[in-house]
Design a protein around this motif. Sequence first.
Motif, PDB file in Angstrom:
ATOM      1  N   GLU A  31      24.908   2.062 -18.886  1.00 26.81           N
ATOM      2  CA  GLU A  31      24.888   0.993 -19.884  1.00 26.81           C
ATOM      3  C   GLU A  31      23.564   0.243 -19.870  1.00 26.81           C
ATOM      4  N   SER A  32      22.951   0.141 -18.708  1.00 27.79           N
ATOM      5  CA  SER A  32      21.658  -0.548 -18.623  1.00 27.79           C
ATOM      6  C   SER A  32      20.551   0.237 -19.320  1.00 27.79           C
ATOM      7  N   LEU A  33      20.798   1.523 -19.583  1.00 26.54           N
ATOM      8  CA  LEU A  33      19.780   2.374 -20.217  1.00 26.54           C
ATOM      9  C   LEU A  33      19.831   2.326 -21.733  1.00 26.54           C
ATOM     10  N   ASN A  34      20.877   1.740 -22.322  1.00 31.87           N
ATOM     11  CA  ASN A  34      20.918   1.599 -23.779  1.00 31.87           C
ATOM     12  C   ASN A  34      19.626   0.958 -24.283  1.00 31.87           C
ATOM     13  N   PRO A  35      19.047   1.434 -25.419  1.00 30.83           N
ATOM     14  CA  PRO A  35      19.569   2.422 -26.363  1.00 30.83           C
ATOM     15  C   PRO A  35      19.195   3.876 -26.053  1.00 30.83           C
ATOM     16  N   VAL A  36      18.755   4.158 -24.843  1.00 28.70           N
ATOM     17  CA  VAL A  36      18.470   5.542 -24.467  1.00 28.70           C
ATOM     18  C   VAL A  36      19.791   6.225 -24.126  1.00 28.70           C
ATOM     19  N   PRO A  37      20.110   7.355 -24.780  1.00 29.29           N
ATOM     20  CA  PRO A  37      21.366   8.036 -24.478  1.00 29.29           C
ATOM     21  C   PRO A  37      21.390   8.544 -23.032  1.00 29.29           C
ATOM     22  N   LYS A  44      15.485  19.446 -29.912  1.00 28.47           N
ATOM     23  CA  LYS A  44      15.626  18.745 -31.190  1.00 28.47           C
ATOM     24  C   LYS A  44      17.099  18.422 -31.383  1.00 28.47           C
ATOM     25  N   MET A  45      17.394  17.120 -31.537  1.00 30.51           N
ATOM     26  CA  MET A  45      18.773  16.683 -31.686  1.00 30.51           C
ATOM     27  C   MET A  45      18.958  15.919 -32.985  1.00 30.51           C
ATOM     28  N   ARG A  46      20.188  15.979 -33.499  1.00 28.49           N
ATOM     29  CA  ARG A  46      20.537  15.322 -34.755  1.00 28.49           C
ATOM     30  C   ARG A  46      21.622  14.286 -34.461  1.00 28.49           C
ATOM     31  N   ASN A  47      21.357  13.018 -34.810  1.00 24.95           N
ATOM     32  CA  ASN A  47      22.347  11.975 -34.515  1.00 24.95           C
ATOM     33  C   ASN A  47      23.347  11.840 -35.658  1.00 24.95           C
ATOM     34  N   VAL A 100      30.216  21.229 -20.753  1.00 21.33           N
ATOM     35  CA  VAL A 100      30.188  22.659 -21.090  1.00 21.33           C
ATOM     36  C   VAL A 100      31.305  22.973 -22.078  1.00 21.33           C
ATOM     37  N   LEU A 101      32.490  22.460 -21.818  1.00 24.69           N
ATOM     38  CA  LEU A 101      33.623  22.672 -22.719  1.00 24.69           C
ATOM     39  C   LEU A 101      33.330  22.069 -24.085  1.00 24.69           C
ATOM     40  N   TRP A 102      32.753  20.878 -24.100  1.00 18.63           N
ATOM     41  CA  TRP A 102      32.401  20.242 -25.377  1.00 18.63           C
ATOM     42  C   TRP A 102      31.367  21.082 -26.128  1.00 18.63           C
ATOM     43  N   MET A 103      30.337  21.524 -25.420  1.00 14.29           N
ATOM     44  CA  MET A 103      29.260  22.277 -26.064  1.00 14.29           C
ATOM     45  C   MET A 103      29.773  23.591 -26.664  1.00 14.29           C
ATOM     46  N   LEU A 104      30.668  24.278 -25.967  1.00 13.77           N
ATOM     47  CA  LEU A 104      31.120  25.601 -26.393  1.00 13.77           C
ATOM     48  C   LEU A 104      32.282  25.564 -27.375  1.00 13.77           C
ATOM     49  N   THR A 105      33.007  24.463 -27.458  1.00 10.97           N
ATOM     50  CA  THR A 105      34.215  24.457 -28.299  1.00 10.97           C
ATOM     51  C   THR A 105      34.219  23.400 -29.393  1.00 10.97           C
ATOM     52  N   SER A 106      33.370  22.399 -29.317  1.00  9.51           N
ATOM     53  CA  SER A 106      33.391  21.342 -30.331  1.00  9.51           C
ATOM     54  C   SER A 106      32.443  21.675 -31.483  1.00  9.51           C
ATOM     55  N   PRO A 107      32.915  21.614 -32.735  1.00  5.06           N
ATOM     56  CA  PRO A 107      32.017  21.846 -33.869  1.00  5.06           C
ATOM     57  C   PRO A 107      30.926  20.783 -33.961  1.00  5.06           C
ATOM     58  N   VAL A 108      31.170  19.617 -33.364  1.00  6.58           N
ATOM     59  CA  VAL A 108      30.161  18.557 -33.388  1.00  6.58           C
ATOM     60  C   VAL A 108      28.902  18.980 -32.639  1.00  6.58           C
ATOM     61  N   SER A 109      29.067  19.768 -31.573  1.00  8.66           N
ATOM     62  CA  SER A 109      27.898  20.157 -30.775  1.00  8.66           C
ATOM     63  C   SER A 109      26.915  20.984 -31.587  1.00  8.66           C
ATOM     64  N   ARG A 110      27.423  21.789 -32.510  1.00 13.61           N
ATOM     65  CA  ARG A 110      26.537  22.632 -33.331  1.00 13.61           C
ATOM     66  C   ARG A 110      25.738  21.782 -34.320  1.00 13.61           C
ATOM     67  N   LYS A 111      26.300  20.634 -34.708  1.00  8.42           N
ATOM     68  CA  LYS A 111      25.548  19.716 -35.566  1.00  8.42           C
ATOM     69  C   LYS A 111      24.555  18.893 -34.754  1.00  8.42           C
ATOM     70  N   CYS A 112      24.920  18.634 -33.518  1.00 12.21           N
ATOM     71  CA  CYS A 112      24.109  17.773 -32.664  1.00 12.21           C
ATOM     72  C   CYS A 112      22.801  18.431 -32.253  1.00 12.21           C
ATOM     73  N   GLU A 129      26.640   7.857 -29.922  1.00 17.05           N
ATOM     74  CA  GLU A 129      25.969   8.044 -31.210  1.00 17.05           C
ATOM     75  C   GLU A 129      25.382   9.437 -31.344  1.00 17.05           C
ATOM     76  N   TRP A 130      24.815   9.959 -30.257  1.00 21.02           N
ATOM     77  CA  TRP A 130      24.138  11.250 -30.327  1.00 21.02           C
ATOM     78  C   TRP A 130      25.063  12.430 -30.056  1.00 21.02           C
ATOM     79  N   TYR A 131      26.096  12.228 -29.285  1.00 17.73           N
ATOM     80  CA  TYR A 131      27.025  13.316 -28.965  1.00 17.73           C
ATOM     81  C   TYR A 131      28.352  13.105 -29.688  1.00 17.73           C
ATOM     82  N   SER A 132      29.295  12.503 -28.991  1.00 15.35           N
ATOM     83  CA  SER A 132      30.633  12.208 -29.525  1.00 15.35           C
ATOM     84  C   SER A 132      31.146  10.989 -28.788  1.00 15.35           C
ATOM     85  N   ASP A 133      32.229  10.434 -29.293  1.00 18.33           N
ATOM     86  CA  ASP A 133      32.923   9.398 -28.537  1.00 18.33           C
ATOM     87  C   ASP A 133      33.812  10.119 -27.529  1.00 18.33           C
ATOM     88  N   PHE A 134      33.283  10.287 -26.319  1.00 17.35           N
ATOM     89  CA  PHE A 134      34.004  11.067 -25.315  1.00 17.35           C
ATOM     90  C   PHE A 134      35.338  10.429 -24.931  1.00 17.35           C
TER      91      PHE A 134
END
Length: 266
Positions: A117-123, A230-233, A158-170, A142-147
């Motif tokens: 939290e002290s690192l905000n706004p850095v993800p 390269k990431m997409r928020n 790893v599970l999020w990256m391989l199974t969530s459609p959001v990761s492909r947009k991110c 903001e950059w990934y998902s609301d975990f």
Amino acid sequence: MSAKDQRLELAHFLRKNRERVTPKDVGLPTGSRRRTPGLRREEVAILAGLSPTWYTYLEQARDIAPSPAALERVATVLRLSSYERQYLRRLSERSRQSSHASEGNDQTENQWTRIVESLNPVPAYVTTCLCDIISWNEAADEWYSDFSELAKERRNIVLWMLTSPVSRKCFVDWETEARELVARFRTAAVGWYGDPRLTELIENLNESSPHFRRWWEEHHVLGPNTRSSKMRNTRTEIIDMTIIDLYIGHPNGEKIVIHVPATHTG
């Protein structure tokens, strides 16, 4: 990790890397009647100055204890990188892990939460050695998902990256990012085979992701590193990110992943 599991992992790693080295790579004639992808077992043994029978036993996961010197000669023949050599040495060691990889405590998680939290706004987010996400900040949302919306057992990067459609947009280059994440996960798994959480994750990933099944079988490994991505928020902005992996304490324990934004690229 049982001794048998560890020998099987070592055997699989050697075989996959042997298949990636061509005779031409090591100065041997190619020939027209070769059916084996890459080098033959006896070729690796002879080039490494070892008994072909002994090396065959190694790839058969027999209960033998390779010396560091013998493994180093094999690593040289297989053209392993410095990190792959380190991984090979870890696989050859007798397992010392005994506690559950997924165990944690509220005090530790609260400490990590304060840090990210002290690192905000850095993800930033924190994972266990098996990539379970235990803390994250608002910028990571903001950059990934609301975990927090995920069930705890699915709160794994790893599970999020391989199974969530959001990761492909991110991630703009999702395939490269996902493949490298699987390779880092493969490295982190050393010493934890047989742990209930690791078994659960691998079964889940095998069932839900053909990409994972293919990349896991390739047995590529990577260590923690600093990389560009390269990431997409959520506002669809594409930003160059420098992603930094930092371990605190044990080099294979909990890890904080920090994202340092660069400039807009479009």
